[in-house]
Design a protein around this motif. Sequence first.
Motif, PDB file in Angstrom:
ATOM      1  N   ILE A 248     -18.272   2.902   2.396  1.00  0.00           N
ATOM      2  CA  ILE A 248     -17.227   2.910   3.426  1.00  0.00           C
ATOM      3  C   ILE A 248     -17.863   2.890   4.811  1.00  0.00           C
ATOM      4  O   ILE A 248     -17.483   2.106   5.685  1.00  0.00           O
ATOM      5  CB  ILE A 248     -16.319   4.154   3.288  1.00  0.00           C
ATOM      6  CG1 ILE A 248     -15.520   4.099   1.991  1.00  0.00           C
ATOM      7  CG2 ILE A 248     -15.367   4.255   4.482  1.00  0.00           C
ATOM      8  CD1 ILE A 248     -14.689   5.352   1.729  1.00  0.00           C
ATOM      9  N   THR A 299      -4.754   4.395   2.190  1.00  0.00           N
ATOM     10  CA  THR A 299      -5.745   5.174   1.436  1.00  0.00           C
ATOM     11  C   THR A 299      -5.109   6.453   0.891  1.00  0.00           C
ATOM     12  O   THR A 299      -5.339   6.827  -0.266  1.00  0.00           O
ATOM     13  CB  THR A 299      -6.941   5.534   2.332  1.00  0.00           C
ATOM     14  OG1 THR A 299      -7.587   4.329   2.768  1.00  0.00           O
ATOM     15  CG2 THR A 299      -7.962   6.381   1.575  1.00  0.00           C
ATOM     16  N   ARG A 382      -9.905   1.614  -0.863  1.00  0.00           N
ATOM     17  CA  ARG A 382     -10.446   2.980  -0.803  1.00  0.00           C
ATOM     18  C   ARG A 382      -9.589   3.934  -1.623  1.00  0.00           C
ATOM     19  O   ARG A 382     -10.099   4.879  -2.229  1.00  0.00           O
ATOM     20  CB  ARG A 382     -10.526   3.460   0.647  1.00  0.00           C
ATOM     21  CG  ARG A 382     -11.613   2.776   1.455  1.00  0.00           C
ATOM     22  CD  ARG A 382     -11.501   3.090   2.931  1.00  0.00           C
ATOM     23  NE  ARG A 382     -12.337   2.199   3.715  1.00  0.00           N
ATOM     24  CZ  ARG A 382     -12.151   1.923   4.992  1.00  0.00           C
ATOM     25  NH1 ARG A 382     -11.152   2.484   5.648  1.00  0.00           N
ATOM     26  NH2 ARG A 382     -12.959   1.095   5.627  1.00  0.00           N
ATOM     27  N   LYS A 385     -10.705   3.981  -4.873  1.00  0.00           N
ATOM     28  CA  LYS A 385     -12.128   4.333  -4.867  1.00  0.00           C
ATOM     29  C   LYS A 385     -13.010   3.108  -5.118  1.00  0.00           C
ATOM     30  O   LYS A 385     -14.136   3.222  -5.609  1.00  0.00           O
ATOM     31  CB  LYS A 385     -12.459   5.433  -5.897  1.00  0.00           C
ATOM     32  CG  LYS A 385     -11.941   6.806  -5.520  1.00  0.00           C
ATOM     33  CD  LYS A 385     -12.487   7.874  -6.470  1.00  0.00           C
ATOM     34  CE  LYS A 385     -12.056   9.258  -6.065  1.00  0.00           C
ATOM     35  NZ  LYS A 385     -12.560  10.302  -6.993  1.00  0.00           N
ATOM     36  N   VAL A 387     -15.020   0.763  -3.184  1.00  0.00           N
ATOM     37  CA  VAL A 387     -15.505   0.718  -1.806  1.00  0.00           C
ATOM     38  C   VAL A 387     -16.637  -0.275  -1.578  1.00  0.00           C
ATOM     39  O   VAL A 387     -16.939  -0.624  -0.434  1.00  0.00           O
ATOM     40  CB  VAL A 387     -15.969   2.130  -1.357  1.00  0.00           C
ATOM     41  CG1 VAL A 387     -14.784   3.072  -1.256  1.00  0.00           C
ATOM     42  CG2 VAL A 387     -17.010   2.700  -2.307  1.00  0.00           C
TER      43      VAL A 387
END
Length: 457
Positions: A248, A299, A382, A385, A387
Amino acid sequence: MQQTFTLKEKLMQLFHILFPVFVTQVGLYAMNFADVTMSGHASAQDLAGVAIGSSIWVPVFTGISGILFALTPVVAHHLGANRYEQIPYHIIQAIYLAVAIALSILLFGALGLHDLLAKMKLEESVRNIAFNYLVALSYGIIPLFIYHVLRCFIDALGQTKVTMFITLAALPVNIVFNYLLIYGQFGFPKLGGVGAGYATTITYWFCCVLSLWVVRRFRPFSKYGLFRRFYRLSLSAWKELLKIGIPIGLAIFFETSIFAAVTLLMSQFNTTTIAAHQSAINFASLLYMIPLSVSMALTIAVGFEVGARRYRDAKQYSFLGIGMAVGTAIATSLFLYLFRGEVAAMYTNDQDVLLLTKHFLLYAIFFQFSDAIAAPIQGALRGYKDVNAAFVAALLSYWAVGLPFGYILANFTSAQAFGYWIGLIAGLAAGALFLSIRLFLVQKKYEHHEKKTEEAC
Protein backbone atom coordinates in the motif's frame (compact mmCIF):
# COMPACT_ATOMS: atom_id res chain seq x y z
CA MET A 1 -20.77 -0.30 10.28
CA GLN A 2 -23.80 -2.56 9.97
CA GLN A 3 -25.09 -5.09 7.48
CA THR A 4 -27.18 -3.68 4.61
CA PHE A 5 -29.68 -5.48 2.38
CA THR A 6 -30.59 -3.11 -0.47
CA LEU A 7 -28.65 -0.84 -2.83
CA LYS A 8 -30.34 2.17 -1.23
CA GLU A 9 -29.15 1.12 2.23
CA LYS A 10 -25.65 0.57 0.87
CA LEU A 11 -25.61 3.94 -0.84
CA MET A 12 -26.73 5.67 2.36
CA GLN A 13 -24.15 3.85 4.50
CA LEU A 14 -21.36 4.50 2.00
CA PHE A 15 -22.26 8.18 1.90
CA HIS A 16 -22.45 8.22 5.71
CA ILE A 17 -18.83 6.98 5.78
CA LEU A 18 -17.68 8.93 2.73
CA PHE A 19 -18.79 12.48 3.51
CA PRO A 20 -16.85 12.85 6.79
CA VAL A 21 -13.81 11.20 5.14
CA PHE A 22 -14.04 13.72 2.31
CA VAL A 23 -14.29 16.67 4.70
CA THR A 24 -11.32 15.25 6.65
CA GLN A 25 -9.19 14.83 3.52
CA VAL A 26 -10.07 18.28 2.26
CA GLY A 27 -9.25 19.70 5.68
CA LEU A 28 -5.89 17.95 5.77
CA TYR A 29 -5.05 19.04 2.27
CA ALA A 30 -6.31 22.53 2.99
CA MET A 31 -3.42 22.80 5.45
CA ASN A 32 -0.96 22.21 2.62
CA PHE A 33 -3.11 24.45 0.41
CA ALA A 34 -2.85 27.22 3.03
CA ASP A 35 0.92 26.72 3.30
CA VAL A 36 1.37 27.15 -0.46
CA THR A 37 -1.12 29.97 -1.08
CA MET A 38 -0.16 32.03 1.96
CA SER A 39 3.55 31.59 1.17
CA GLY A 40 2.83 32.64 -2.41
CA HIS A 41 1.46 35.94 -1.19
CA ALA A 42 4.70 36.51 0.71
CA SER A 43 6.86 36.21 -2.43
CA ALA A 44 7.45 34.02 -5.51
CA GLN A 45 10.64 32.73 -3.80
CA ASP A 46 8.67 31.66 -0.72
CA LEU A 47 6.09 29.94 -2.92
CA ALA A 48 8.81 28.10 -4.87
CA GLY A 49 10.67 27.13 -1.67
CA VAL A 50 7.57 25.72 0.02
CA ALA A 51 6.66 24.01 -3.27
CA ILE A 52 10.01 22.22 -3.40
CA GLY A 53 9.84 21.35 0.31
CA SER A 54 6.30 20.01 -0.04
CA SER A 55 7.32 18.01 -3.11
CA ILE A 56 9.93 16.21 -1.00
CA TRP A 57 7.80 15.79 2.14
CA VAL A 58 4.38 14.84 0.71
CA PRO A 59 5.46 11.64 -1.12
CA VAL A 60 7.59 10.60 1.86
CA PHE A 61 4.71 11.07 4.28
CA THR A 62 1.94 9.68 2.09
CA GLY A 63 4.04 6.74 0.95
CA ILE A 64 5.48 5.70 4.29
CA SER A 65 2.36 6.49 6.28
CA GLY A 66 0.55 4.38 3.70
CA ILE A 67 2.13 1.40 5.43
CA LEU A 68 -0.04 2.24 8.43
CA PHE A 69 -3.17 2.12 6.27
CA ALA A 70 -2.85 -1.64 6.71
CA LEU A 71 -4.50 -1.12 10.10
CA THR A 72 -7.82 -0.11 8.49
CA PRO A 73 -8.57 -3.41 6.66
CA VAL A 74 -7.13 -5.39 9.61
CA VAL A 75 -9.50 -3.71 12.08
CA ALA A 76 -12.39 -3.83 9.58
CA HIS A 77 -11.94 -7.59 9.12
CA HIS A 78 -11.82 -8.18 12.91
CA LEU A 79 -14.92 -6.01 13.30
CA GLY A 80 -16.83 -7.87 10.58
CA ALA A 81 -15.86 -11.23 12.13
CA ASN A 82 -16.70 -10.04 15.71
CA ARG A 83 -13.11 -10.51 16.94
CA TYR A 84 -13.18 -7.37 19.09
CA GLU A 85 -10.45 -8.48 21.52
CA GLN A 86 -7.85 -8.39 18.71
CA ILE A 87 -8.38 -4.72 17.89
CA PRO A 88 -6.50 -2.94 20.76
CA TYR A 89 -3.53 -5.28 20.37
CA HIS A 90 -3.09 -4.40 16.70
CA ILE A 91 -3.52 -0.67 17.38
CA ILE A 92 -0.75 -0.60 19.99
CA GLN A 93 1.55 -2.55 17.68
CA ALA A 94 0.77 -0.08 14.89
CA ILE A 95 1.70 2.84 17.19
CA TYR A 96 5.05 1.19 17.97
CA LEU A 97 5.61 0.77 14.24
CA ALA A 98 4.58 4.38 13.56
CA VAL A 99 7.15 5.74 16.03
CA ALA A 100 9.87 3.54 14.53
CA ILE A 101 9.02 4.77 11.03
CA ALA A 102 9.01 8.42 12.16
CA LEU A 103 12.43 8.08 13.78
CA SER A 104 13.79 6.50 10.59
CA ILE A 105 12.53 9.43 8.52
CA LEU A 106 14.19 11.91 10.88
CA LEU A 107 17.47 10.03 10.66
CA PHE A 108 17.48 9.88 6.85
CA GLY A 109 16.47 13.53 6.66
CA ALA A 110 19.31 14.58 8.93
CA LEU A 111 21.80 12.65 6.82
CA GLY A 112 20.62 13.40 3.30
CA LEU A 113 18.36 16.46 3.01
CA HIS A 114 21.11 19.05 2.60
CA ASP A 115 22.84 17.07 -0.13
CA LEU A 116 19.56 16.43 -1.97
CA LEU A 117 18.73 20.11 -2.17
CA ALA A 118 22.31 21.01 -3.08
CA LYS A 119 22.08 18.82 -6.18
CA MET A 120 19.02 20.67 -7.47
CA LYS A 121 19.36 23.66 -9.76
CA LEU A 122 17.63 26.13 -7.46
CA GLU A 123 18.16 29.77 -6.63
CA GLU A 124 19.96 29.99 -3.29
CA SER A 125 17.05 31.77 -1.61
CA VAL A 126 14.61 29.08 -2.77
CA ARG A 127 16.94 26.30 -1.58
CA ASN A 128 17.31 27.88 1.88
CA ILE A 129 13.54 28.32 2.27
CA ALA A 130 12.91 24.69 1.25
CA PHE A 131 15.54 23.38 3.70
CA ASN A 132 14.36 25.40 6.68
CA TYR A 133 10.69 24.67 5.91
CA LEU A 134 11.42 20.93 6.14
CA VAL A 135 13.48 21.34 9.32
CA ALA A 136 10.59 23.23 10.94
CA LEU A 137 8.13 20.56 9.86
CA SER A 138 10.28 17.72 11.20
CA TYR A 139 9.41 18.58 14.82
CA GLY A 140 5.88 17.30 14.22
CA ILE A 141 6.60 14.01 12.43
CA ILE A 142 6.27 11.68 15.46
CA PRO A 143 2.89 13.05 16.63
CA LEU A 144 1.67 13.06 13.03
CA PHE A 145 2.33 9.34 12.61
CA ILE A 146 0.71 8.49 15.97
CA TYR A 147 -2.35 10.51 14.93
CA HIS A 148 -2.41 8.64 11.62
CA VAL A 149 -2.69 5.29 13.45
CA LEU A 150 -5.49 6.57 15.68
CA ARG A 151 -7.30 7.93 12.66
CA CYS A 152 -7.13 4.53 10.93
CA PHE A 153 -8.65 2.95 14.05
CA ILE A 154 -11.43 5.54 14.31
CA ASP A 155 -12.29 5.30 10.61
CA ALA A 156 -12.23 1.49 10.57
CA LEU A 157 -15.03 1.50 13.14
CA GLY A 158 -17.06 3.59 10.69
CA GLN A 159 -16.85 6.65 12.98
CA THR A 160 -15.48 8.90 10.26
CA LYS A 161 -17.32 11.94 11.64
CA VAL A 162 -14.92 11.98 14.57
CA THR A 163 -11.82 12.43 12.40
CA MET A 164 -13.77 15.04 10.44
CA PHE A 165 -14.33 17.10 13.61
CA ILE A 166 -10.68 16.71 14.67
CA THR A 167 -9.54 17.99 11.27
CA LEU A 168 -12.04 20.86 11.25
CA ALA A 169 -10.77 21.88 14.68
CA ALA A 170 -7.15 21.72 13.48
CA LEU A 171 -7.59 23.70 10.25
CA PRO A 172 -8.03 27.13 11.87
CA VAL A 173 -5.04 26.38 14.10
CA ASN A 174 -2.93 25.88 10.97
CA ILE A 175 -4.24 28.99 9.22
CA VAL A 176 -3.83 31.24 12.27
CA PHE A 177 -0.24 30.18 12.89
CA ASN A 178 0.52 30.50 9.17
CA TYR A 179 -0.71 34.07 9.34
CA LEU A 180 1.30 34.82 12.47
CA LEU A 181 4.56 33.17 11.40
CA ILE A 182 4.65 33.77 7.63
CA TYR A 183 3.83 37.47 7.83
CA GLY A 184 5.12 38.24 11.35
CA GLN A 185 1.88 39.50 12.87
CA PHE A 186 1.21 40.43 16.53
CA GLY A 187 4.87 40.34 17.52
CA PHE A 188 5.66 36.92 16.00
CA PRO A 189 8.79 36.64 13.84
CA LYS A 190 8.31 37.13 10.09
CA LEU A 191 9.58 33.80 8.73
CA GLY A 192 8.03 33.70 5.26
CA GLY A 193 7.62 30.19 3.86
CA VAL A 194 9.58 28.71 6.77
CA GLY A 195 6.82 29.88 9.10
CA ALA A 196 4.44 27.54 7.28
CA GLY A 197 6.60 24.63 8.43
CA TYR A 198 6.34 25.62 12.10
CA ALA A 199 2.58 26.21 11.75
CA THR A 200 2.19 22.70 10.32
CA THR A 201 4.17 21.19 13.21
CA ILE A 202 1.94 22.93 15.77
CA THR A 203 -1.09 21.54 13.93
CA TYR A 204 0.30 17.98 13.94
CA TRP A 205 0.73 18.12 17.72
CA PHE A 206 -2.79 19.48 18.13
CA CYS A 207 -4.30 16.60 16.08
CA CYS A 208 -2.34 13.99 18.01
CA VAL A 209 -3.30 15.26 21.48
CA LEU A 210 -6.95 15.72 20.54
CA SER A 211 -7.25 12.22 19.03
CA LEU A 212 -5.62 10.64 22.10
CA TRP A 213 -8.17 12.38 24.31
CA VAL A 214 -11.08 11.24 22.11
CA VAL A 215 -10.17 7.53 21.98
CA ARG A 216 -9.65 7.45 25.76
CA ARG A 217 -12.78 9.34 26.80
CA PHE A 218 -15.59 8.61 24.32
CA ARG A 219 -17.51 5.56 23.15
CA PRO A 220 -17.32 3.43 21.07
CA PHE A 221 -13.54 3.86 21.25
CA SER A 222 -13.17 3.81 25.03
CA LYS A 223 -14.68 0.32 25.29
CA TYR A 224 -11.59 -1.10 23.60
CA GLY A 225 -9.42 0.09 26.50
CA LEU A 226 -6.59 1.55 24.47
CA PHE A 227 -3.45 2.31 26.52
CA ARG A 228 -4.75 0.44 29.56
CA ARG A 229 -2.22 -2.16 28.60
CA PHE A 230 0.97 -1.70 26.61
CA TYR A 231 1.65 -5.00 24.88
CA ARG A 232 5.13 -6.23 24.19
CA LEU A 233 6.48 -5.27 20.82
CA SER A 234 5.60 -8.14 18.49
CA LEU A 235 7.59 -8.67 15.31
CA SER A 236 4.92 -11.09 14.08
CA ALA A 237 2.27 -8.34 14.40
CA TRP A 238 4.60 -5.93 12.60
CA LYS A 239 5.07 -8.56 9.89
CA GLU A 240 1.30 -8.81 9.38
CA LEU A 241 0.96 -5.04 9.14
CA LEU A 242 3.98 -4.71 6.87
CA LYS A 243 2.83 -7.53 4.58
CA ILE A 244 -0.29 -5.53 3.80
CA GLY A 245 1.13 -2.07 4.42
CA ILE A 246 4.34 -2.07 2.39
CA PRO A 247 2.57 -2.66 -0.96
CA ILE A 248 0.00 0.00 0.00
CA GLY A 249 2.76 2.42 0.99
CA LEU A 250 4.79 1.74 -2.15
CA ALA A 251 1.73 2.16 -4.36
CA ILE A 252 0.93 5.51 -2.73
CA PHE A 253 4.60 6.52 -2.84
CA PHE A 254 4.96 5.73 -6.54
CA GLU A 255 1.76 7.64 -7.26
CA THR A 256 2.56 10.75 -5.21
CA SER A 257 6.29 10.75 -5.90
CA ILE A 258 5.71 10.95 -9.64
CA PHE A 259 4.16 14.38 -9.08
CA ALA A 260 7.02 15.31 -6.78
CA ALA A 261 9.56 14.07 -9.31
CA VAL A 262 7.96 16.23 -11.99
CA THR A 263 8.11 19.25 -9.69
CA LEU A 264 11.78 18.57 -8.99
CA LEU A 265 12.47 18.15 -12.73
CA MET A 266 10.76 21.51 -13.22
CA SER A 267 13.73 23.05 -11.45
CA GLN A 268 15.39 23.23 -14.88
CA PHE A 269 12.86 25.94 -15.73
CA ASN A 270 12.61 29.40 -14.16
CA THR A 271 11.00 30.32 -10.83
CA THR A 272 7.83 31.53 -12.58
CA THR A 273 7.30 28.09 -14.18
CA ILE A 274 7.96 26.28 -10.88
CA ALA A 275 5.50 28.50 -9.04
CA ALA A 276 2.79 28.13 -11.73
CA HIS A 277 3.24 24.36 -11.94
CA GLN A 278 3.02 23.97 -8.17
CA SER A 279 -0.05 26.16 -7.94
CA ALA A 280 -1.88 24.09 -10.57
CA ILE A 281 -0.76 20.74 -9.18
CA ASN A 282 -1.75 21.87 -5.69
CA PHE A 283 -5.32 22.58 -6.78
CA ALA A 284 -5.52 19.40 -8.87
CA SER A 285 -4.42 17.48 -5.79
CA LEU A 286 -7.15 19.20 -3.78
CA LEU A 287 -9.72 17.88 -6.26
CA TYR A 288 -8.12 14.44 -5.93
CA MET A 289 -9.41 14.38 -2.36
CA ILE A 290 -12.81 13.37 -3.79
CA PRO A 291 -11.78 10.03 -5.40
CA LEU A 292 -9.29 9.46 -2.57
CA SER A 293 -12.10 9.81 -0.02
CA VAL A 294 -14.22 7.35 -2.00
CA SER A 295 -11.22 5.01 -1.96
CA MET A 296 -10.86 5.20 1.83
CA ALA A 297 -14.60 4.72 2.37
CA LEU A 298 -14.56 1.64 0.11
CA THR A 299 -11.69 0.10 2.08
CA ILE A 300 -13.84 0.31 5.22
CA ALA A 301 -17.09 -0.90 3.60
CA VAL A 302 -15.56 -3.65 1.44
CA GLY A 303 -13.28 -4.81 4.27
CA PHE A 304 -16.27 -5.10 6.62
CA GLU A 305 -18.26 -7.18 4.10
CA VAL A 306 -15.30 -9.40 3.16
CA GLY A 307 -14.59 -10.00 6.86
CA ALA A 308 -18.21 -11.15 7.21
CA ARG A 309 -17.88 -13.23 3.98
CA ARG A 310 -20.60 -11.28 2.20
CA TYR A 311 -18.83 -11.04 -1.14
CA ARG A 312 -21.80 -9.93 -3.25
CA ASP A 313 -22.28 -6.98 -0.93
CA ALA A 314 -18.58 -6.11 -1.23
CA LYS A 315 -18.90 -6.09 -5.03
CA GLN A 316 -21.95 -3.83 -4.90
CA TYR A 317 -20.13 -1.34 -2.69
CA SER A 318 -17.22 -1.31 -5.16
CA PHE A 319 -19.38 -0.31 -8.12
CA LEU A 320 -21.36 2.23 -6.11
CA GLY A 321 -18.10 3.94 -5.14
CA ILE A 322 -16.72 4.02 -8.68
CA GLY A 323 -20.00 5.46 -9.98
CA MET A 324 -19.97 8.21 -7.37
CA ALA A 325 -16.36 9.13 -8.23
CA VAL A 326 -17.00 9.29 -11.99
CA GLY A 327 -20.06 11.48 -11.45
CA THR A 328 -18.09 13.98 -9.40
CA ALA A 329 -15.24 13.92 -11.98
CA ILE A 330 -17.63 15.30 -14.60
CA ALA A 331 -18.57 18.16 -12.28
CA THR A 332 -14.98 19.02 -11.27
CA SER A 333 -13.83 19.00 -14.90
CA LEU A 334 -16.49 21.56 -15.83
CA PHE A 335 -15.53 23.65 -12.79
CA LEU A 336 -11.86 23.65 -13.79
CA TYR A 337 -12.63 24.69 -17.35
CA LEU A 338 -14.98 27.52 -16.38
CA PHE A 339 -13.18 28.95 -13.34
CA ARG A 340 -9.47 28.28 -13.94
CA GLY A 341 -8.75 32.02 -13.90
CA GLU A 342 -10.32 32.49 -10.49
CA VAL A 343 -8.47 29.42 -9.18
CA ALA A 344 -5.13 30.76 -10.40
CA ALA A 345 -5.80 34.11 -8.73
CA MET A 346 -6.05 32.39 -5.33
CA TYR A 347 -2.38 31.46 -5.53
CA THR A 348 -0.60 34.55 -6.75
CA ASN A 349 -0.74 38.24 -7.61
CA ASP A 350 2.09 37.88 -10.14
CA GLN A 351 0.53 38.20 -13.63
CA ASP A 352 3.06 35.93 -15.34
CA VAL A 353 2.55 33.16 -12.76
CA LEU A 354 -1.23 33.57 -12.97
CA LEU A 355 -1.38 33.19 -16.77
CA LEU A 356 0.87 30.14 -16.77
CA THR A 357 -1.14 28.56 -13.94
CA LYS A 358 -4.33 28.90 -16.01
CA HIS A 359 -2.64 27.00 -18.83
CA PHE A 360 -1.51 24.17 -16.54
CA LEU A 361 -5.04 23.87 -15.11
CA LEU A 362 -6.39 22.95 -18.55
CA TYR A 363 -4.22 19.82 -18.46
CA ALA A 364 -5.43 19.05 -14.93
CA ILE A 365 -8.92 18.44 -16.37
CA PHE A 366 -7.68 15.16 -17.86
CA PHE A 367 -6.52 13.91 -14.44
CA GLN A 368 -10.09 13.81 -13.15
CA PHE A 369 -11.45 10.79 -15.00
CA SER A 370 -8.45 8.48 -14.53
CA ASP A 371 -8.38 9.31 -10.81
CA ALA A 372 -12.13 8.67 -10.56
CA ILE A 373 -11.60 5.09 -11.71
CA ALA A 374 -8.19 4.19 -10.28
CA ALA A 375 -8.52 5.57 -6.73
CA PRO A 376 -11.82 3.85 -5.80
CA ILE A 377 -10.57 0.56 -7.25
CA GLN A 378 -7.44 0.78 -5.09
CA GLY A 379 -9.65 1.29 -2.02
CA ALA A 380 -11.84 -1.69 -2.93
CA LEU A 381 -8.79 -3.91 -3.49
CA ARG A 382 -7.43 -2.94 -0.06
CA GLY A 383 -10.75 -4.00 1.42
CA TYR A 384 -10.10 -7.43 -0.11
CA LYS A 385 -6.53 -7.25 1.28
CA ASP A 386 -5.34 -7.44 -2.33
CA VAL A 387 -2.60 -4.83 -2.26
CA ASN A 388 0.17 -6.00 -4.58
CA ALA A 389 -1.68 -5.14 -7.80
CA ALA A 390 -1.93 -1.44 -6.93
CA PHE A 391 1.80 -1.40 -6.19
CA VAL A 392 2.65 -2.97 -9.57
CA ALA A 393 0.19 -0.67 -11.37
CA ALA A 394 1.70 2.44 -9.79
CA LEU A 395 5.27 1.38 -10.55
CA LEU A 396 4.65 0.52 -14.20
CA SER A 397 2.10 3.15 -15.18
CA TYR A 398 3.77 6.13 -13.52
CA TRP A 399 7.45 5.31 -13.66
CA ALA A 400 7.66 3.12 -16.78
CA VAL A 401 5.04 5.00 -18.84
CA GLY A 402 4.26 8.44 -17.41
CA LEU A 403 7.65 9.84 -16.40
CA PRO A 404 9.74 8.65 -19.41
CA PHE A 405 7.05 9.85 -21.82
CA GLY A 406 6.84 13.20 -20.06
CA TYR A 407 10.62 13.59 -19.97
CA ILE A 408 10.89 13.01 -23.72
CA LEU A 409 8.14 15.53 -24.47
CA ALA A 410 9.57 18.14 -22.08
CA ASN A 411 13.16 17.90 -23.27
CA PHE A 412 12.93 16.96 -26.96
CA THR A 413 9.74 18.67 -28.21
CA SER A 414 8.22 22.13 -28.11
CA ALA A 415 5.86 21.04 -25.29
CA GLN A 416 8.59 21.89 -22.72
CA ALA A 417 7.16 22.06 -19.17
CA PHE A 418 3.71 20.97 -20.36
CA GLY A 419 5.26 17.74 -21.62
CA TYR A 420 5.56 16.47 -18.06
CA TRP A 421 1.82 16.99 -17.56
CA ILE A 422 1.01 15.06 -20.74
CA GLY A 423 3.19 12.23 -19.40
CA LEU A 424 1.27 12.28 -16.10
CA ILE A 425 -2.03 12.01 -17.97
CA ALA A 426 -0.76 8.98 -19.92
CA GLY A 427 0.47 7.28 -16.73
CA LEU A 428 -2.79 7.84 -14.86
CA ALA A 429 -4.81 6.40 -17.74
CA ALA A 430 -2.60 3.29 -17.91
CA GLY A 431 -2.96 2.74 -14.16
CA ALA A 432 -6.75 3.04 -14.30
CA LEU A 433 -6.94 0.39 -17.04
CA PHE A 434 -4.69 -2.09 -15.20
CA LEU A 435 -6.53 -1.73 -11.89
CA SER A 436 -9.93 -2.17 -13.55
CA ILE A 437 -8.82 -5.55 -14.89
CA ARG A 438 -7.44 -6.57 -11.49
CA LEU A 439 -10.65 -5.73 -9.61
CA PHE A 440 -12.67 -7.80 -12.10
CA LEU A 441 -10.40 -10.82 -11.53
CA VAL A 442 -10.46 -10.50 -7.72
CA GLN A 443 -14.24 -10.26 -7.62
CA LYS A 444 -14.59 -13.29 -9.89
CA LYS A 445 -12.35 -15.26 -7.53
CA TYR A 446 -14.45 -14.37 -4.48
CA GLU A 447 -17.70 -15.07 -6.34
CA HIS A 448 -16.39 -18.53 -7.22
CA HIS A 449 -15.41 -19.12 -3.58
CA GLU A 450 -18.87 -18.03 -2.37
CA LYS A 451 -20.60 -20.27 -4.92
CA LYS A 452 -18.58 -23.30 -3.82
CA THR A 453 -19.42 -22.55 -0.16
CA GLU A 454 -23.15 -22.35 -0.94
CA GLU A 455 -23.02 -25.63 -2.88
CA ALA A 456 -21.25 -27.33 0.03
CA CYS A 457 -24.00 -26.20 2.39
